[in-house]
Design a protein around this motif. Structure first.
Motif, PDB file in Angstrom:
ATOM      1  N   ARG A   1      14.541 -11.971 -11.985  1.00 49.22           N
ATOM      2  CA  ARG A   1      15.656 -11.226 -12.598  1.00 49.22           C
ATOM      3  C   ARG A   1      17.002 -11.886 -12.293  1.00 49.22           C
ATOM      4  N   ALA A   2      17.192 -12.302 -11.049  1.00 47.82           N
ATOM      5  CA  ALA A   2      18.452 -12.967 -10.684  1.00 47.82           C
ATOM      6  C   ALA A   2      18.580 -14.304 -11.403  1.00 47.82           C
ATOM      7  N   GLY A   3      17.483 -15.027 -11.566  1.00 44.27           N
ATOM      8  CA  GLY A   3      17.504 -16.317 -12.240  1.00 44.27           C
ATOM      9  C   GLY A   3      17.830 -16.229 -13.717  1.00 44.27           C
ATOM     10  N   HIS A   4      17.553 -15.102 -14.339  1.00 42.01           N
ATOM     11  CA  HIS A   4      17.838 -14.926 -15.760  1.00 42.01           C
ATOM     12  C   HIS A   4      19.183 -14.252 -16.015  1.00 42.01           C
ATOM     13  N   ARG A   5      19.882 -13.915 -14.958  1.00 41.15           N
ATOM     14  CA  ARG A   5      21.186 -13.276 -15.080  1.00 41.15           C
ATOM     15  C   ARG A   5      22.243 -14.340 -15.365  1.00 41.15           C
ATOM     16  N   SER A   6      22.597 -14.548 -16.551  1.00 42.01           N
ATOM     17  CA  SER A   6      23.697 -15.372 -17.106  1.00 42.01           C
ATOM     18  C   SER A   6      23.790 -16.805 -16.638  1.00 42.01           C
ATOM     19  N   PRO A   7      22.950 -17.622 -16.684  1.00 44.38           N
ATOM     20  CA  PRO A   7      21.939 -18.199 -15.798  1.00 44.38           C
ATOM     21  C   PRO A   7      22.517 -18.440 -14.426  1.00 44.38           C
ATOM     22  N   TYR A   8      22.025 -17.720 -13.503  1.00 45.88           N
ATOM     23  CA  TYR A   8      22.651 -17.648 -12.188  1.00 45.88           C
ATOM     24  C   TYR A   8      22.437 -18.875 -11.317  1.00 45.88           C
ATOM     25  N   PHE A   9      21.336 -19.581 -11.477  1.00 44.95           N
ATOM     26  CA  PHE A   9      21.024 -20.692 -10.585  1.00 44.95           C
ATOM     27  C   PHE A   9      21.229 -22.064 -11.215  1.00 44.95           C
ATOM     28  N   THR A  10      21.873 -22.146 -12.369  1.00 45.31           N
ATOM     29  CA  THR A  10      22.114 -23.431 -13.014  1.00 45.31           C
ATOM     30  C   THR A  10      23.085 -24.259 -12.180  1.00 45.31           C
ATOM     31  N   LEU A  11      22.690 -25.482 -11.893  1.00 45.34           N
ATOM     32  CA  LEU A  11      23.512 -26.409 -11.128  1.00 45.34           C
ATOM     33  C   LEU A  11      24.328 -27.236 -12.120  1.00 45.34           C
ATOM     34  N   ALA A  12      25.631 -27.262 -11.956  1.00 50.23           N
ATOM     35  CA  ALA A  12      26.518 -27.900 -12.924  1.00 50.23           C
ATOM     36  C   ALA A  12      26.363 -29.413 -12.982  1.00 50.23           C
ATOM     37  N   THR A  13      25.861 -30.021 -11.934  1.00 45.95           N
ATOM     38  CA  THR A  13      25.796 -31.480 -11.884  1.00 45.95           C
ATOM     39  C   THR A  13      24.423 -32.059 -12.193  1.00 45.95           C
ATOM     40  N   ASP A  14      23.383 -31.218 -12.250  1.00 44.81           N
ATOM     41  CA  ASP A  14      22.026 -31.729 -12.444  1.00 44.81           C
ATOM     42  C   ASP A  14      21.173 -30.644 -13.093  1.00 44.81           C
ATOM     43  N   TYR A  15      20.619 -30.942 -14.273  1.00 41.49           N
ATOM     44  CA  TYR A  15      19.793 -29.966 -14.991  1.00 41.49           C
ATOM     45  C   TYR A  15      18.327 -30.029 -14.595  1.00 41.49           C
ATOM     46  N   THR A  16      17.987 -30.803 -13.560  1.00 40.35           N
ATOM     47  CA  THR A  16      16.612 -30.858 -13.072  1.00 40.35           C
ATOM     48  C   THR A  16      16.458 -30.140 -11.735  1.00 40.35           C
ATOM     49  N   LYS A  17      17.542 -29.542 -11.242  1.00 38.47           N
ATOM     50  CA  LYS A  17      17.519 -28.816  -9.977  1.00 38.47           C
ATOM     51  C   LYS A  17      18.249 -27.489 -10.128  1.00 38.47           C
ATOM     52  N   ILE A  18      17.981 -26.590  -9.195  1.00 40.94           N
ATOM     53  CA  ILE A  18      18.693 -25.322  -9.168  1.00 40.94           C
ATOM     54  C   ILE A  18      19.699 -25.344  -8.021  1.00 40.94           C
ATOM     55  N   ASP A  19      20.615 -24.399  -8.047  1.00 41.81           N
ATOM     56  CA  ASP A  19      21.607 -24.253  -6.978  1.00 41.81           C
ATOM     57  C   ASP A  19      20.908 -23.587  -5.788  1.00 41.81           C
ATOM     58  N   GLU A  20      20.481 -24.410  -4.838  1.00 38.69           N
ATOM     59  CA  GLU A  20      19.673 -23.940  -3.714  1.00 38.69           C
ATOM     60  C   GLU A  20      20.414 -22.929  -2.840  1.00 38.69           C
ATOM     61  N   ALA A  21      21.674 -23.173  -2.565  1.00 35.21           N
ATOM     62  CA  ALA A  21      22.446 -22.263  -1.714  1.00 35.21           C
ATOM     63  C   ALA A  21      22.574 -20.885  -2.365  1.00 35.21           C
ATOM     64  N   ARG A  22      22.825 -20.870  -3.657  1.00 31.12           N
ATOM     65  CA  ARG A  22      22.954 -19.593  -4.364  1.00 31.12           C
ATOM     66  C   ARG A  22      21.620 -18.855  -4.400  1.00 31.12           C
ATOM     67  N   LEU A  23      20.519 -19.584  -4.642  1.00 32.47           N
ATOM     68  CA  LEU A  23      19.201 -18.953  -4.654  1.00 32.47           C
ATOM     69  C   LEU A  23      18.907 -18.309  -3.310  1.00 32.47           C
ATOM     70  N   LYS A  24      19.157 -19.031  -2.226  1.00 35.11           N
ATOM     71  CA  LYS A  24      18.882 -18.499  -0.891  1.00 35.11           C
ATOM     72  C   LYS A  24      19.725 -17.261  -0.599  1.00 35.11           C
ATOM     73  N   ALA A  25      20.995 -17.301  -0.958  1.00 33.95           N
ATOM     74  CA  ALA A  25      21.884 -16.166  -0.688  1.00 33.95           C
ATOM     75  C   ALA A  25      21.465 -14.932  -1.482  1.00 33.95           C
ATOM     76  N   VAL A  26      21.172 -15.133  -2.751  1.00 33.35           N
ATOM     77  CA  VAL A  26      20.808 -13.997  -3.610  1.00 33.35           C
ATOM     78  C   VAL A  26      19.468 -13.424  -3.196  1.00 33.35           C
ATOM     79  N   LEU A  27      18.479 -14.286  -2.980  1.00 31.05           N
ATOM     80  CA  LEU A  27      17.155 -13.784  -2.620  1.00 31.05           C
ATOM     81  C   LEU A  27      17.148 -13.139  -1.238  1.00 31.05           C
ATOM     82  N   LEU A  28      17.948 -13.635  -0.311  1.00 31.75           N
ATOM     83  CA  LEU A  28      18.041 -12.993   0.998  1.00 31.75           C
ATOM     84  C   LEU A  28      18.578 -11.576   0.867  1.00 31.75           C
TER      85      LEU A  28
END
Length: 133
Positions: free
Chosen positions: A65-92
């Motif tokens: 659900r968080a990943g589909h929210r306006s895309p929350y984990f999109t990394l601006a510099t690389d479309y093959t990776k997610i924003d790891e820090a944001r994922l960890k903070a949100v999922l925690l």
């Protein structure tokens, strides 16, 4: 060979491994890619591991659900990776809400694998962060 004993598997304490989930990578309203992630929720020493492992679908649902929210984990510099820090903070934050503050210790991103590695637009040209609200 017969005399060798099997060594017990090394564990990192108590944890709940989530089933792999696909998170969308979206820029300017266009679906660019998917990144498949494997995540581990670290539990405290006194956590009821059996009880929290039954809640794995709730943890995974919160991640998707968080990943589909306006895309929350999109990394601006690389479309093959997610924003790891944001994922960890949100999922925690979500895991603490589901399992309890005394039960959940942290979140670890075990792996991330993109669906596509080539043929993606240049992030500098498309600008992923422009779609955030």
């Amino acid at each position: 060979r017969a005399s060798e004993e099997a060594k017990p598997a090394k564990t990192d304490g108590q944890y709940v491994d989530l089933s792999p989930a696909a998170l969308p990578i979206v820029a300017r309203g266009l679906l660019i890619n998917y990144v498949f992630v494997s995540v581990r929720i670290q539990l405290s020493a006194m956590a009821n591991t059996a009880k929290l492992r039954t809640r794995e679908p709730y943890f995974r649902d919160a991640l998707v659900r968080a990943g589909h929210r306006s895309p929350y984990f999109t990394l601006a510099t690389d479309y093959t990776k997610i924003d790891e820090a944001r994922l960890k903070a949100v999922l925690l934050r979500e895991a603490i809400a589901i399992g309890g503050a005394k039960e959940v210790k942290g979140v670890t991103l075990l792996s991330q694998s993109p669906k596509k590695r080539t043929g993606l637009p240049d992030p500098k040209v498309l600008g992923a962060r422009e779609t955030r609200s």
